[in-house]
Motif scaffolding. Structure first.
Motif, PDB file in Angstrom:
ATOM      1  N   TRP A 109     -14.052  -1.491   5.199  1.00 47.68           N
ATOM      2  CA  TRP A 109     -12.718  -1.205   5.719  1.00 47.68           C
ATOM      3  C   TRP A 109     -12.137  -2.396   6.456  1.00 47.68           C
ATOM      4  CZ3 TRP A 109      -9.924   2.229   3.668  1.00 47.68           C
ATOM      5  CH2 TRP A 109     -10.480   3.399   3.147  1.00 47.68           C
ATOM      6  N   ARG A 110     -12.972  -3.192   7.078  1.00 44.40           N
ATOM      7  CA  ARG A 110     -12.458  -4.407   7.701  1.00 44.40           C
ATOM      8  C   ARG A 110     -11.891  -5.343   6.635  1.00 44.40           C
ATOM      9  NH1 ARG A 110     -16.613  -7.045   9.584  1.00 44.40           N
ATOM     10  NH2 ARG A 110     -18.230  -5.440   9.525  1.00 44.40           N
ATOM     11  N   GLY A 111     -12.582  -5.432   5.505  1.00 40.73           N
ATOM     12  CA  GLY A 111     -12.087  -6.248   4.406  1.00 40.73           C
ATOM     13  C   GLY A 111     -10.785  -5.712   3.835  1.00 40.73           C
ATOM     14  N   VAL A 112     -10.705  -4.379   3.713  1.00 40.79           N
ATOM     15  CA  VAL A 112      -9.496  -3.747   3.162  1.00 40.79           C
ATOM     16  C   VAL A 112      -8.299  -3.994   4.074  1.00 40.79           C
ATOM     17  CG1 VAL A 112      -8.383  -1.539   2.667  1.00 40.79           C
ATOM     18  CG2 VAL A 112     -10.707  -1.986   1.840  1.00 40.79           C
ATOM     19  N   PHE A 113      -8.462  -3.713   5.370  1.00 42.91           N
ATOM     20  CA  PHE A 113      -7.325  -3.844   6.289  1.00 42.91           C
ATOM     21  C   PHE A 113      -6.962  -5.310   6.538  1.00 42.91           C
ATOM     22  CE2 PHE A 113      -8.791   0.473   7.783  1.00 42.91           C
ATOM     23  CZ  PHE A 113      -7.704   1.145   7.234  1.00 42.91           C
ATOM     24  N   ALA A 114      -7.950  -6.200   6.509  1.00 42.22           N
ATOM     25  CA  ALA A 114      -7.629  -7.623   6.631  1.00 42.22           C
ATOM     26  C   ALA A 114      -6.834  -8.097   5.421  1.00 42.22           C
ATOM     27  CB  ALA A 114      -8.920  -8.440   6.768  1.00 42.22           C
ATOM     28  N   SER A 115      -7.219  -7.642   4.232  1.00 44.56           N
ATOM     29  CA  SER A 115      -6.501  -8.012   3.011  1.00 44.56           C
ATOM     30  C   SER A 115      -5.074  -7.464   3.026  1.00 44.56           C
ATOM     31  CB  SER A 115      -7.245  -7.495   1.774  1.00 44.56           C
ATOM     32  OG  SER A 115      -8.542  -8.049   1.699  1.00 44.56           O
ATOM     33  N   LEU A 116      -4.917  -6.224   3.482  1.00 44.15           N
ATOM     34  CA  LEU A 116      -3.578  -5.621   3.534  1.00 44.15           C
ATOM     35  C   LEU A 116      -2.689  -6.350   4.546  1.00 44.15           C
ATOM     36  CD1 LEU A 116      -4.458  -1.812   3.371  1.00 44.15           C
ATOM     37  CD2 LEU A 116      -3.429  -3.214   1.571  1.00 44.15           C
ATOM     38  N   THR A 117      -3.256  -6.709   5.690  1.00 47.51           N
ATOM     39  CA  THR A 117      -2.472  -7.433   6.700  1.00 47.51           C
ATOM     40  C   THR A 117      -2.035  -8.792   6.174  1.00 47.51           C
ATOM     41  OG1 THR A 117      -3.796  -6.359   8.434  1.00 47.51           O
ATOM     42  CG2 THR A 117      -2.415  -8.212   9.087  1.00 47.51           C
ATOM     43  N   GLY A 118      -2.966  -9.527   5.573  1.00 50.91           N
ATOM     44  CA  GLY A 118      -2.635 -10.836   5.021  1.00 50.91           C
ATOM     45  C   GLY A 118      -1.633 -10.745   3.888  1.00 50.91           C
ATOM     46  N   ALA A 119      -1.821  -9.759   2.997  1.00 53.57           N
ATOM     47  CA  ALA A 119      -0.884  -9.578   1.882  1.00 53.57           C
ATOM     48  C   ALA A 119       0.508  -9.244   2.394  1.00 53.57           C
ATOM     49  CB  ALA A 119      -1.386  -8.476   0.954  1.00 53.57           C
ATOM     50  N   GLY A 120       0.582  -8.433   3.452  1.00 50.15           N
ATOM     51  CA  GLY A 120       1.881  -8.083   4.028  1.00 50.15           C
ATOM     52  C   GLY A 120       2.614  -9.308   4.549  1.00 50.15           C
ATOM     53  N   LEU A 121       1.894 -10.197   5.244  1.00 52.90           N
ATOM     54  CA  LEU A 121       2.517 -11.420   5.754  1.00 52.90           C
ATOM     55  C   LEU A 121       3.029 -12.296   4.614  1.00 52.90           C
ATOM     56  CD1 LEU A 121       0.183 -12.606   8.663  1.00 52.90           C
ATOM     57  CD2 LEU A 121       2.393 -11.470   8.829  1.00 52.90           C
ATOM     58  N   VAL A 122       2.223 -12.442   3.572  1.00 53.27           N
ATOM     59  CA  VAL A 122       2.612 -13.303   2.454  1.00 53.27           C
ATOM     60  C   VAL A 122       3.824 -12.727   1.721  1.00 53.27           C
ATOM     61  CG1 VAL A 122       1.880 -14.243   0.227  1.00 53.27           C
ATOM     62  CG2 VAL A 122       0.298 -14.261   2.173  1.00 53.27           C
ATOM     63  N   ILE A 123       3.802 -11.423   1.462  1.00 53.97           N
ATOM     64  CA  ILE A 123       4.926 -10.782   0.758  1.00 53.97           C
ATOM     65  C   ILE A 123       6.211 -10.896   1.573  1.00 53.97           C
ATOM     66  CG2 ILE A 123       5.837  -8.569  -0.048  1.00 53.97           C
ATOM     67  CD1 ILE A 123       2.935  -7.811  -0.782  1.00 53.97           C
TER      68      ILE A 123
END
Length: 238
Positions: free
Chosen positions: A122-136
């Motif tokens: 879940w740390r990997g999932v939420f870190a990926s979602l946070t990073g993807a949100g910033l990039v998008i």
């Protein structure tokens, strides 16, 4: 100075008041933690208090959250104030505006749950979602990225630094569980890179503040030829 010009100062003001003092404190505590570890490993008794490690962890979390937060503030100003409100985009493209709002909400929520998650998955999932949100969000209309000069871009320095902070949050438990110190070394290397980016942020941020005109100046400034560094002559009104 109009209201939207004053709003533009929120991002650099928070950087100077909150983020950079935190960087100094985190670096100082990181050095103390390393010196304490080396002194204890050599058989001596360190005079550095054990609480320095806990303080480094706590302030490091605050720093990571602050960097992501200030990045979202800068993106929100560029997207909403400089683009959506200025061009009334919600009239022609309401779905796009709704998507952008949802992306901000989702990114903030993912950052919150990243701090609460305990399992590696879940740390990997939420870190990926946070990073993807910033990039998008960073690639939405209205965000000035300086793509032609990406190597001196305040935007790219900031996004990469924020992504490194997100990764640092995600690997904190692994640093303490790993007895081989591999994750600790990864943490040190990546945050050393982040420090260089923060220095670059200070330089490019000061440059951009000099280049950005006030709102009432924009119609005149943007008539200039920036490549040839010339502006059209003005005729004094009678």
């Amino acid at each position: 100075m109009e209201l939207k010009d004053a709003i533009a100062l929120i991002h650099p003001a928070i950087a100077m008041i909150v983020v950079y003092p935190l960087i100094g404190n985190v670096i100082n505590l990181a050095w103390q933690v390393r010196q304490r570890r080396l002194q204890n490993a050599s058989g001596g008794k360190s005079k550095i208090p054990p609480i320095s490690g806990q303080e480094h962890l706590k302030l490091g979390r605050y720093l990571a959250i602050s960097v992501v937060g200030i990045t979202l503030i800068a993106l929100a100003y560029s997207i909403f104030i400089k683009h959506i409100l200025a061009k009334q985009t919600w009239i022609d493209r309401p779905l796009q505006v709704g998507f952008i709002v949802l992306m901000f909400v989702a990114t903030i929520a993912a950052l919150f749950f990243l701090q609460k998650a305990s399992s590696k998955l879940w740390r990997g999932v939420f870190a990926s979602l946070t990073g993807a949100g910033l990039v998008i969000l960073g690639f939405q209309e209205g965000v000035f990225r300086r793509d032609s000069e990406w190597f001196v871009s305040h935007y790219y320095y900031g996004i990469i630094a924020a992504l490194l902070m997100i990764f640092s949050l995600a690997i904190v438990p692994e640093i303490y569980r790993d007895k081989t110190n591999r994750w600790r070394i990864v943490h040190t290397v990546l945050n050393s890179i982040a420090l260089v980016l923060f220095l670059g942020q200070a330089i490019t941020g000061a440059r951009d503040l000099l280049e950005i005109p006030l709102s009432w100046q924009e119609p005149y400034i943007y008539q200039c030829d920036f490549a040839n560094k010339s502006c059209p002559a003005t005729t004094p009104q009678q």
